[in-house]
Design a protein around this motif. Sequence first.
Motif, PDB file in Angstrom:
ATOM      1  N   LYS A  25       0.830  -1.207   0.000  1.00 45.83           N
ATOM      2  CA  LYS A  25       0.000   0.000   0.000  1.00 45.83           C
ATOM      3  C   LYS A  25       0.868   1.262   0.000  1.00 45.83           C
ATOM      4  N   GLN A  26       1.891   1.287   0.842  1.00 46.70           N
ATOM      5  CA  GLN A  26       2.714   2.487   1.010  1.00 46.70           C
ATOM      6  C   GLN A  26       3.920   2.522   0.091  1.00 46.70           C
ATOM      7  N   GLN A  27       4.339   1.396  -0.416  1.00 45.12           N
ATOM      8  CA  GLN A  27       5.517   1.194  -1.260  1.00 45.12           C
ATOM      9  C   GLN A  27       6.832   1.280  -0.498  1.00 45.12           C
ATOM     10  N   MET A  28       6.877   1.976   0.621  1.00 44.70           N
ATOM     11  CA  MET A  28       8.083   1.985   1.438  1.00 44.70           C
ATOM     12  C   MET A  28       7.729   2.323   2.870  1.00 44.70           C
ATOM     13  N   MET A  29       8.620   1.912   3.782  1.00 47.79           N
ATOM     14  CA  MET A  29       8.395   2.120   5.204  1.00 47.79           C
ATOM     15  C   MET A  29       9.754   2.357   5.867  1.00 47.79           C
ATOM     16  N   THR A  30       9.803   3.318   6.783  1.00 48.59           N
ATOM     17  CA  THR A  30      11.070   3.572   7.474  1.00 48.59           C
ATOM     18  C   THR A  30      11.444   2.361   8.325  1.00 48.59           C
ATOM     19  N   LEU A  31      12.747   2.187   8.537  1.00 50.95           N
ATOM     20  CA  LEU A  31      13.191   1.062   9.359  1.00 50.95           C
ATOM     21  C   LEU A  31      12.709   1.200  10.797  1.00 50.95           C
ATOM     22  N   THR A  32      12.538   2.426  11.253  1.00 51.29           N
ATOM     23  CA  THR A  32      11.990   2.642  12.599  1.00 51.29           C
ATOM     24  C   THR A  32      10.575   2.080  12.680  1.00 51.29           C
ATOM     25  N   ASP A  33       9.758   2.358  11.662  1.00 51.64           N
ATOM     26  CA  ASP A  33       8.389   1.832  11.630  1.00 51.64           C
ATOM     27  C   ASP A  33       8.387   0.309  11.516  1.00 51.64           C
ATOM     28  N   VAL A  34       9.280  -0.231  10.697  1.00 47.67           N
ATOM     29  CA  VAL A  34       9.395  -1.680  10.542  1.00 47.67           C
ATOM     30  C   VAL A  34       9.715  -2.316  11.894  1.00 47.67           C
ATOM     31  N   TYR A  35      10.698  -1.759  12.579  1.00 49.18           N
ATOM     32  CA  TYR A  35      11.124  -2.279  13.875  1.00 49.18           C
ATOM     33  C   TYR A  35       9.970  -2.266  14.881  1.00 49.18           C
ATOM     34  N   CYS A  36       9.279  -1.144  14.964  1.00 46.79           N
ATOM     35  CA  CYS A  36       8.177  -1.019  15.934  1.00 46.79           C
ATOM     36  C   CYS A  36       7.008  -1.933  15.597  1.00 46.79           C
ATOM     37  N   LEU A  37       6.583  -1.956  14.332  1.00 44.85           N
ATOM     38  CA  LEU A  37       5.449  -2.800  13.936  1.00 44.85           C
ATOM     39  C   LEU A  37       5.740  -4.281  14.172  1.00 44.85           C
ATOM     40  N   TYR A  38       6.913  -4.703  13.758  1.00 38.01           N
ATOM     41  CA  TYR A  38       7.253  -6.118  13.863  1.00 38.01           C
ATOM     42  C   TYR A  38       7.367  -6.545  15.325  1.00 38.01           C
ATOM     43  N   ASN A  39       8.040  -5.748  16.132  1.00 41.13           N
ATOM     44  CA  ASN A  39       8.172  -6.111  17.539  1.00 41.13           C
ATOM     45  C   ASN A  39       6.842  -6.025  18.274  1.00 41.13           C
ATOM     46  N   ARG A  40       5.996  -5.104  17.877  1.00 43.06           N
ATOM     47  CA  ARG A  40       4.670  -5.017  18.498  1.00 43.06           C
ATOM     48  C   ARG A  40       3.872  -6.278  18.201  1.00 43.06           C
TER      49      ARG A  40
END
Length: 184
Positions: free
Chosen positions: A51-66
């Motif tokens: 949907k977004q085509q890209m995501m910051t690594l900070t967002d990746v880290y937070c979403l995945y760990n959540r």
Amino acid sequence: DKDNHERLTNMLSNMGMTSALRKADYKGREDAYYATLARQLADFLRPKIKKQQMMTLTDVYCLYNRARGTNLLSPEDLLLAIDQMETISVGLSHYEFPSGLRVLQDAALDEEKSALRLVELANKSSSGGLTCQEASHLLHVSVLLAQEQLQAAERNGSLVRDETESGIRFFPNFFVEWAGRKEM
């Protein structure tokens, strides 16, 4: 206890995680751990990045760990797994903007495609241009990421900026087209 394990496994599977991956289970086989983690990350993130085509690594880290809840992933493990993604071809790639902002993006996305999308959005805008906030809203990304994408499109010549008292607005670059006509 077996029912709880099965319920946890089903929940993880519904979120795109095939198992509760633990680094301790891969002692001496770190490459296999990071390859498996890269696949698991890709499965989890692909619908969101589509949907977004890209995501910051900070967002990746937070979403995945959540989503993991416990057994959290360290930033170092995340970076090592992301490095594996291009090697094992999971459809996602790592990109770093000149400012240092790092993102995970659809592997098919490149600067030119991203710039063309921004030019389209600017052309559809009632003002003919985009602010960082408008691009953020339309692209479903953070303002910081929208700003980076607009500046990248400006660097490659697809957009030009207009700085006024009311702020910065990016417009399609018609100077290139105009200069081409002058030469003919």
